[in-house]
Design a protein around this motif. Structure first.
Motif, PDB file in Angstrom:
ATOM      1  N   VAL A   1     -63.471   6.301 -57.188  1.00 37.56           N
ATOM      2  CA  VAL A   1     -64.907   6.596 -57.285  1.00 37.56           C
ATOM      3  C   VAL A   1     -65.223   7.571 -56.153  1.00 37.56           C
ATOM      4  O   VAL A   1     -65.173   7.201 -54.972  1.00 37.56           O
ATOM      5  CB  VAL A   1     -65.763   5.322 -57.145  1.00 37.56           C
ATOM      6  N   GLU A   2     -65.494   8.809 -56.502  1.00 39.16           N
ATOM      7  CA  GLU A   2     -65.663   9.878 -55.496  1.00 39.16           C
ATOM      8  C   GLU A   2     -66.477  11.012 -56.102  1.00 39.16           C
ATOM      9  O   GLU A   2     -66.129  11.530 -57.165  1.00 39.16           O
ATOM     10  CB  GLU A   2     -64.271  10.364 -55.072  1.00 39.16           C
ATOM     11  N   ASP A   3     -67.576  11.390 -55.440  1.00 38.22           N
ATOM     12  CA  ASP A   3     -68.442  12.421 -56.024  1.00 38.22           C
ATOM     13  C   ASP A   3     -68.034  13.840 -55.638  1.00 38.22           C
ATOM     14  O   ASP A   3     -68.465  14.804 -56.261  1.00 38.22           O
ATOM     15  CB  ASP A   3     -69.917  12.172 -55.669  1.00 38.22           C
ATOM     16  N   ASN A   4     -67.192  13.970 -54.618  1.00 35.97           N
ATOM     17  CA  ASN A   4     -66.769  15.310 -54.182  1.00 35.97           C
ATOM     18  C   ASN A   4     -65.514  15.736 -54.947  1.00 35.97           C
ATOM     19  O   ASN A   4     -64.472  15.072 -54.880  1.00 35.97           O
ATOM     20  CB  ASN A   4     -66.513  15.287 -52.669  1.00 35.97           C
TER      21      ASN A   4
ATOM     22  N   MET B   1     -63.242   3.340 -53.169  1.00 37.88           N
ATOM     23  CA  MET B   1     -64.690   3.513 -53.285  1.00 37.88           C
ATOM     24  C   MET B   1     -65.248   4.403 -52.184  1.00 37.88           C
ATOM     25  O   MET B   1     -65.238   4.023 -51.011  1.00 37.88           O
ATOM     26  CB  MET B   1     -65.342   2.114 -53.219  1.00 37.88           C
ATOM     27  N   ASP B   2     -65.708   5.571 -52.582  1.00 34.77           N
ATOM     28  CA  ASP B   2     -66.441   6.430 -51.656  1.00 34.77           C
ATOM     29  C   ASP B   2     -67.728   5.684 -51.282  1.00 34.77           C
ATOM     30  O   ASP B   2     -68.290   4.968 -52.105  1.00 34.77           O
ATOM     31  CB  ASP B   2     -66.756   7.748 -52.383  1.00 34.77           C
ATOM     32  N   ILE B   3     -68.166   5.827 -50.035  1.00 31.14           N
ATOM     33  CA  ILE B   3     -69.389   5.123 -49.616  1.00 31.14           C
ATOM     34  C   ILE B   3     -70.636   5.947 -49.929  1.00 31.14           C
ATOM     35  O   ILE B   3     -71.630   5.431 -50.425  1.00 31.14           O
ATOM     36  CB  ILE B   3     -69.334   4.784 -48.113  1.00 31.14           C
ATOM     37  N   HIS B   4     -70.585   7.235 -49.628  1.00 28.39           N
ATOM     38  CA  HIS B   4     -71.744   8.084 -49.881  1.00 28.39           C
ATOM     39  C   HIS B   4     -71.668   8.699 -51.267  1.00 28.39           C
ATOM     40  O   HIS B   4     -70.839   9.575 -51.528  1.00 28.39           O
ATOM     41  CB  HIS B   4     -71.837   9.171 -48.804  1.00 28.39           C
ATOM     42  N   LEU B   5     -72.504   8.207 -52.142  1.00 28.08           N
ATOM     43  CA  LEU B   5     -72.515   8.630 -53.548  1.00 28.08           C
ATOM     44  C   LEU B   5     -73.956   8.901 -53.967  1.00 28.08           C
ATOM     45  O   LEU B   5     -74.882   8.360 -53.370  1.00 28.08           O
ATOM     46  CB  LEU B   5     -71.932   7.505 -54.423  1.00 28.08           C
ATOM     47  N   PRO B   6     -74.147   9.706 -54.998  1.00 30.24           N
ATOM     48  CA  PRO B   6     -75.510   9.923 -55.487  1.00 30.24           C
ATOM     49  C   PRO B   6     -76.028   8.619 -56.085  1.00 30.24           C
ATOM     50  O   PRO B   6     -75.249   7.820 -56.582  1.00 30.24           O
ATOM     51  CB  PRO B   6     -75.327  10.991 -56.574  1.00 30.24           C
TER      52      PRO B   6
ATOM     53  N   THR C   1     -60.629   6.763 -43.660  1.00 34.40           N
ATOM     54  CA  THR C   1     -61.612   7.783 -43.315  1.00 34.40           C
ATOM     55  C   THR C   1     -61.160   9.139 -43.857  1.00 34.40           C
ATOM     56  O   THR C   1     -59.970   9.403 -44.029  1.00 34.40           O
ATOM     57  CB  THR C   1     -61.803   7.876 -41.787  1.00 34.40           C
ATOM     58  N   LYS C   2     -62.162   9.977 -44.146  1.00 33.91           N
ATOM     59  CA  LYS C   2     -61.893  11.346 -44.590  1.00 33.91           C
ATOM     60  C   LYS C   2     -62.051  12.274 -43.392  1.00 33.91           C
ATOM     61  O   LYS C   2     -62.930  12.034 -42.568  1.00 33.91           O
ATOM     62  CB  LYS C   2     -62.893  11.751 -45.690  1.00 33.91           C
ATOM     63  N   PRO C   3     -61.277  13.338 -43.252  1.00 28.19           N
ATOM     64  CA  PRO C   3     -60.246  13.765 -44.195  1.00 28.19           C
ATOM     65  C   PRO C   3     -59.063  12.799 -44.247  1.00 28.19           C
ATOM     66  O   PRO C   3     -58.710  12.184 -43.245  1.00 28.19           O
ATOM     67  CB  PRO C   3     -59.816  15.129 -43.641  1.00 28.19           C
TER      68      PRO C   3
HETATM   69 MN    MN Z   1     -69.311  11.158 -51.371  1.00 30.90          MN
END
Ligand code: MN
Length: 130
Positions: free
Chosen positions: A9-12, A53-58, A105-107
């Protein structure tokens, strides 16, 4: 076991491709979505072995999605790794306290990430008692 299904799950788009390619190169099957809402649906239907799971999502964020996944009998046992751009101690603390099975963490650091995923799936196998 390397043909296990992993839900991303990733919006980028760039991060999504990176994670997908990396996991496929390790022999895993993947399914990826761009919103938490889609993630919840796919998790119920496809029953992945692991969720990233990405944390920051729309709209719905990853923390809210995590709580819903844990509250649903169909998805409550699926291990979930938080993937977050933030390495701020408070954010990491919240991710751990809320009960995520791990975080990245990203990157993304390739070797650490692969080891984390593999460890998570191996744990699950041994918990099943062979
Ligand atoms: Mn994101």
């Amino acid at each position: 076991m390397t043909d296990e299904l992993i839900l991303i799950v990733e919006d980028n788009a760039q991060n999504r491709k990176l994670v997908r390619d990396l996991l496929k190169s390790q022999g895993y099957r993947t399914v990826d979505v761009t919103t938490a809402e889609e993630g919840l649906e796919i998790a119920r239907v496809r029953q992945p072995s692991l969720i990233l799971m990405d944390i920051h999502l729309p709209k719905m964020d990853g923390l809210t999605a995590f709580k819903l996944l844990r509250g649903d009998p169909l998805t409550q046992r699926i291990p979930i790794i938080a993937v977050t751009a933030s390495a701020m101690p408070d954010d990491v603390k919240e991710i751990i306290e809320i009960g995520f099975d791990g975080y990245q963490t990203k990157p993304i650091h390739v070797k650490e990430f692969v080891a984390l995923v593999r460890g998570m799936l191996d744990d699950r196998d041994s918990n099943r008692g062979q």
